[in-house]
Design an enzyme around this catalytic site. Structure first.
Site, PDB file in Angstrom:
ATOM      1  N   ALA A  40       4.913  -9.291   0.592  1.00  0.00           N
ATOM      2  CA  ALA A  40       5.675  -8.291  -0.158  1.00  0.00           C
ATOM      3  C   ALA A  40       7.062  -8.791  -0.526  1.00  0.00           C
ATOM      4  O   ALA A  40       8.056  -8.078  -0.438  1.00  0.00           O
ATOM      5  CB  ALA A  40       5.761  -6.968   0.619  1.00  0.00           C
ATOM      6  N   ASP A  56       1.790  -5.473  12.728  1.00  0.00           N
ATOM      7  CA  ASP A  56       1.714  -4.627  11.532  1.00  0.00           C
ATOM      8  C   ASP A  56       0.339  -3.956  11.479  1.00  0.00           C
ATOM      9  O   ASP A  56      -0.225  -3.747  10.407  1.00  0.00           O
ATOM     10  CB  ASP A  56       1.973  -5.449  10.263  1.00  0.00           C
ATOM     11  CG  ASP A  56       2.380  -4.579   9.080  1.00  0.00           C
ATOM     12  OD1 ASP A  56       2.813  -3.435   9.310  1.00  0.00           O
ATOM     13  OD2 ASP A  56       2.249  -5.031   7.935  1.00  0.00           O
ATOM     14  N   ALA A  81       0.804  -1.218   0.000  1.00  0.00           N
ATOM     15  CA  ALA A  81       0.000   0.000   0.000  1.00  0.00           C
ATOM     16  C   ALA A  81       0.839   1.271   0.000  1.00  0.00           C
ATOM     17  O   ALA A  81       0.323   2.351   0.194  1.00  0.00           O
ATOM     18  CB  ALA A  81      -0.928  -0.006   1.217  1.00  0.00           C
ATOM     19  N   HIS A 109       7.910  -8.612   7.639  1.00  0.00           N
ATOM     20  CA  HIS A 109       6.736  -9.493   7.428  1.00  0.00           C
ATOM     21  C   HIS A 109       6.973 -10.575   6.390  1.00  0.00           C
ATOM     22  O   HIS A 109       6.481 -10.505   5.273  1.00  0.00           O
ATOM     23  CB  HIS A 109       5.444  -8.713   7.189  1.00  0.00           C
ATOM     24  CG  HIS A 109       5.533  -7.514   6.277  1.00  0.00           C
ATOM     25  ND1 HIS A 109       6.009  -7.568   5.002  1.00  0.00           N
ATOM     26  CD2 HIS A 109       5.168  -6.225   6.478  1.00  0.00           C
ATOM     27  CE1 HIS A 109       5.941  -6.383   4.435  1.00  0.00           C
ATOM     28  NE2 HIS A 109       5.438  -5.534   5.321  1.00  0.00           N
ATOM     29  N   GLY A 169      -6.306  -4.699   5.789  1.00  0.00           N
ATOM     30  CA  GLY A 169      -5.154  -4.590   6.683  1.00  0.00           C
ATOM     31  C   GLY A 169      -5.294  -5.397   7.951  1.00  0.00           C
ATOM     32  O   GLY A 169      -6.258  -6.125   8.149  1.00  0.00           O
ATOM     33  N   ASP A 208      -2.026 -13.417  12.167  1.00  0.00           N
ATOM     34  CA  ASP A 208      -3.454 -13.192  12.305  1.00  0.00           C
ATOM     35  C   ASP A 208      -4.259 -14.266  11.584  1.00  0.00           C
ATOM     36  O   ASP A 208      -5.480 -14.219  11.534  1.00  0.00           O
ATOM     37  CB  ASP A 208      -3.834 -11.798  11.772  1.00  0.00           C
ATOM     38  CG  ASP A 208      -3.434 -11.604  10.315  1.00  0.00           C
ATOM     39  OD1 ASP A 208      -2.804 -12.520   9.748  1.00  0.00           O
ATOM     40  OD2 ASP A 208      -3.744 -10.542   9.748  1.00  0.00           O
ATOM     41  N   GLY A 209      -3.555 -15.238  10.993  1.00  0.00           N
ATOM     42  CA  GLY A 209      -4.262 -16.282  10.263  1.00  0.00           C
ATOM     43  C   GLY A 209      -4.686 -15.825   8.884  1.00  0.00           C
ATOM     44  O   GLY A 209      -5.347 -16.575   8.157  1.00  0.00           O
TER      45      GLY A 209
END
Lengths: 286, 514
Positions: B252, B400, B153, B248, B439, B375-376
């Protein structure tokens, strides 16, 4: 001397803890008149410490007015080393009870002048009027504190060389490396222990069986220093079944009979005390 | 307040640095706000805590550390509205509220900004500990030196290259903000024993970035590889030059391809290369490389498509599919070869497991830490477990999270920005009327619980990934993320399911479950 036999080491621990609890509470210690308690390290007393901690947590016992003196400490081992007796006592006992740190005494194996440290330790014990009850354990060779076989039975607090047996036995705590085991210790003497008004000794496990037999079935002998207890007017040994393996059946039966008589007398005495007619400790009926 | 200022926590499980629990007491000094060496306190200070707190068998953990978080409770660290005061209030608000999620320290993260904003924002993001709130450790600048094709983003017009290497970094972030750690802390008005953290996420393949890594690392910064299409060779070179972290993981960046495992491949760094061996990868796929992007595809204009997406997501398609760069482009790897130890030597084959790399004796490369958003959604549980088992010591949990992070926010429709709404459904956020994920809103305590479920590790191991591992990555493990004596008494009490019961900062309770 009395000998109390229980099924296993947990039961031995419970018995001694309750016994000490009773003694401290009957003593009714205050800040001016504290109860002075001698304490050992090693694997044997752990069950006793666990049981004592539980009594404290259950509010049945407090160490607020108890002064403690430990039996021994290695020389040259840093105080916060995982095998130092400072570490042991803190980990297994002091951190869990309510004793003020200023009332704890352990020999300083890192003192510059080791002899002065030993002498001042004796002085400190005297300054509190001597030890009321000394709790002890024994080694497989029958040593009490670090009073190895051959120690003088009249010995006081001093520097002591560890016996080879003891070094080998302790190697398991030092990465199984005999060279890492300290060679020296500071320890209270046999006479220091005998000076206390009462002595209670934990003896558990089959490996201690021969030492127990030597200590109570034969004569006073400086090669089995625990045997000096025979000269003490108020001594108690608490043992599990395993540790009686080398005793004569007759010996075991005799001591079991003593326990019954002692219980009866103590019950009667407690009754008198309740009526305000008795003020004396029962002591040993043996 | 304890009458002698000391507190003993008892009847509790303490997560250890080796990922186990021990049942033990913990002593702290609430006046100085530090964890005590209990035995020393007892024998040397001759004191014991007057106050004893029975935790009823619950877990007493170091406070959680979030090293990548974009905002929360309505405040976006990346939005500055002409007013320092308002920005600082926003920082304070997040620091005060976030403690309910067990977080006691965080590194506010900036997504790519218009370049003139950096010096100002980074200057505002000094290490700061507002009262009764989580510690703001410094800053994490994600961008602008990132890969267009993996920008997520981040706003395309703001992306830059670093043609002049570290000098470009200084130009953008501000010279003062990149000063030597000691000077930087002093310029923040802090003493050198204060804690300060600076993280830059950048793509090593972007022009000039590779040559800037070493200098930034030398000055005490933490370089993180992210938003990048680097090949495994490039990523390895970046690590040799001082990169310590992967931003992360899985998001990305090119996905794991067995012939060129790209950045993810760093988790498997082979001992084969420790002796300086070279390896020419077989071309990945002619079909893929016939579509090899021109420079303008990877670093130029993006496809025109709405970019309302999570910072970490590749919302846009980034053709061609992974890997993007030819693995045979051994651009900068060559010049590092000479510095490899034992070049040309024959490595004897180990005969027992303990002597192998698996046993940890021969490290071919100090593998970087890696961040996971657990977060799955951002990574499949299998992927999470795969990464963790590859290199458990390097695993760091992050949220994040976006500014809408707020555990009290109810499921339903909420206003977002530019007159648009989003729909919250558990930890998922969609733009209203779309299936586009908007997000991350997961809290770090939930990540800890998820992680234990996803990987099958123990709660203690999971806690380690949100406490000790991030602290070690940032070099602050003597003070944060640990229960060592002398560390700050930033603590979180969790039940045995990992739910937060209370949070402590420097020895004082700042949040408790009602």
């Amino acid at each position: 001397m009395r000998l109390i036999i229980r099924d296993d080491s947990a039961a031995v621990g419970d018995y001694i803890a309750n016994y000490i609890c009773k003694r401290i509470n009957e003593f009714n210690p205050t800040a001016e008149k504290p109860f002075v308690l001698g304490l050992p390290t090693g694997s044997s007393p752990i069950a006793t410490y666990k049981a004592l901690i539980k009594l404290v947590k259950d509010d049945k016992l407090s160490f607020k007015n108890v002064i403690t003196f430990n039996m021994d400490e290695y020389v040259g081992l840093p105080r916060d080393h995982s095998e130092s007796y400072h570490t042991f006592m803190f980990r297994e006992f002091f951190s869990h009870i309510d004793i003020p740190p200023s009332q704890v005494n352990i020999l300083d194996g890192n003192a510059k002048d080791l002899i002065a440290e030993c002498n001042s330790y004796e002085q400190r014990i005297k300054s509190f009027g001597g030890i009321e009850l000394f709790l002890g354990g024994i080694g497989e060779d029958g040593h009490i504190a670090f009073n190895e076989p051959g120690s003088s039975l009249a010995s006081r607090t001093r520097i002591k060389t560890l016996a080879y047996d003891t070094i080998l036995a302790n190697a398991r705590f030092f990465e199984n490396d005999v060279s890492k085991v300290p060679r020296m210790a500071l320890t209270v003497g046999v006479a220091t222990v005998l000076d206390s008004r009462e002595v209670v000794v934990v003896v558990t496990g089959q490996r201690k069986a021969l030492a127990l037999s030597k200590a109570i079935e034969e004569g006073v002998n400086h090669l089995w220093t625990l045997s000096a207890l025979q000269m003490h007017p108020w001594a108690l040994i608490v043992t599990d079944e395993d540790a009686t393996a080398e005793l004569h059946v007759k010996t075991v039966k005799y001591f079991k009979s003593i326990e019954r008589v002692q219980d009866e007398v103590e019950a009667r005495q407690a009754e008198l005390r309740a009526h305000g007619e008795a003020t004396q400790q029962v002591g040993s009926m043996e | 307040m304890s009458s002698n200022g000391l507190i003993c926590f008892t009847n509790c499980l303490l997560p250890q640095e080796d990922g186990t629990f021990v049942e033990k007491d913990l002593w702290i000094d609430e006046t100085r706000g530090v964890i005590l060496d209990a035995q020393k306190t007892f024998f040397l200070r001759r004191e014991r805590p007057d106050k004893i707190i029975d935790l009823g068998g619950n877990i007493l953990s170091p406070g959680l550390i979030d090293i990548q978080i974009n905002g929360g409770y309505g405040f976006d660290f990346s939005v500055y509205e002409d007013n320092d005061g308002a920005y600082m209030d926003g920082l304070r608000l997040v620091a005060e509220r976030i403690v309910e999620t067990g977080v006691t320290a965080l590194v506010p993260t900036l997504i790519t900004q218009e370049k003139s904003l950096y010096p100002k924002l980074l200057n505002l993001l000094k290490p700061w500990s507002p009262p009764n709130a989580a510690h703001l450790l410094g800053w994490h600048a994600e961008g602008p030196f990132i890969q267009m094709a993996k920008r997520g983003a981040h706003a395309p017009p703001f992306l830059l290259n670093a043609a002049e290497g570290f000098k470009s970094f200084e130009t953008i972030y501000g010279q003062d903000n990149l000063a030597d750690a000691e000077d930087w802390l002093m310029s923040c008005g802090l003493t050198q024993d204060a804690l300060g953290v600076r993280i830059i996420t950048a793509a090593p393949e972007v022009d000039g970035v590779m040559s800037a890594i070493n200098e930034f690392a030398k000055r005490g910064g933490c370089f993180s590889i992210g938003h990048s299409i680097a090949t495994t060779d490039m990523a390895t070179t970046a690590v040799r030059r001082g990169a310590r972290l992967i931003t992360h993981l899985f998001n990305a960046m090119p996905q794991l391809h067995h012939r060129d495992p790209s950045i993810i491949g760093l988790l498997g760094s082979s001992p084969f290369f420790a002796s300086g061996a070279t390896y020419t990868p077989f071309p990945v796929s002619t079909a893929a490389h016939s579509k090899k992007p021109s420079n303008s595809d990877t670093t130029g204009t993006p496809p025109k498509k709405a970019a309302h997406a999570s910072e970490a997501f590749d919302e846009i398609e980034t053709p061609p599919q992974t890997p993007v760069l030819l693995a045979t482009q051994r651009v900068q790897a060559q010049d590092d070869k000479a510095t490899l130890p034992g070049t040309g030597a024959i490595t004897p084959l180990p005969l027992s497991r303990s002597a192998t790399y698996v046993g940890g004796q021969v490290e071919p490369l100090q593998r970087p830490y890696f961040e996971l958003i657990v977060d799955g959604i951002h990574a499949h549980p299998n992927s999470v477990r795969l990464a963790y088992t590859a290199y458990p010591e390097g695993c760091i949990l992050i949220t994040d999270a976006m500014k809408i992070l707020d555990p009290h926010l109810k499921d339903g429709v909420h206003p977002w920005r530019d007159g648009r709404n989003f729909v919250k459904e558990g930890d998922k956020l969609y733009l209203e009327g779309t299936t586009t994920l908007a997000g991350s809103v997961v809290t770090l305590d939930k990540c800890v619980r998820n992680f234990a479920h996803f990987t099958g590790c123990s709660l203690a191991e999971s806690i380690k990934c949100a406490t000790f591992n991030p602290a070690r990555c940032l070099g602050i493990e003597n003070r944060k993320g640990t229960l060592r004596a002398g560390a700050d008494a930033d603590l979180v009490i969790l039940d045995r399911q990992g739910n937060v019961i209370s949070t402590w900062i420097r020895g004082k309770v700042v949040w408790g479950k009602k």
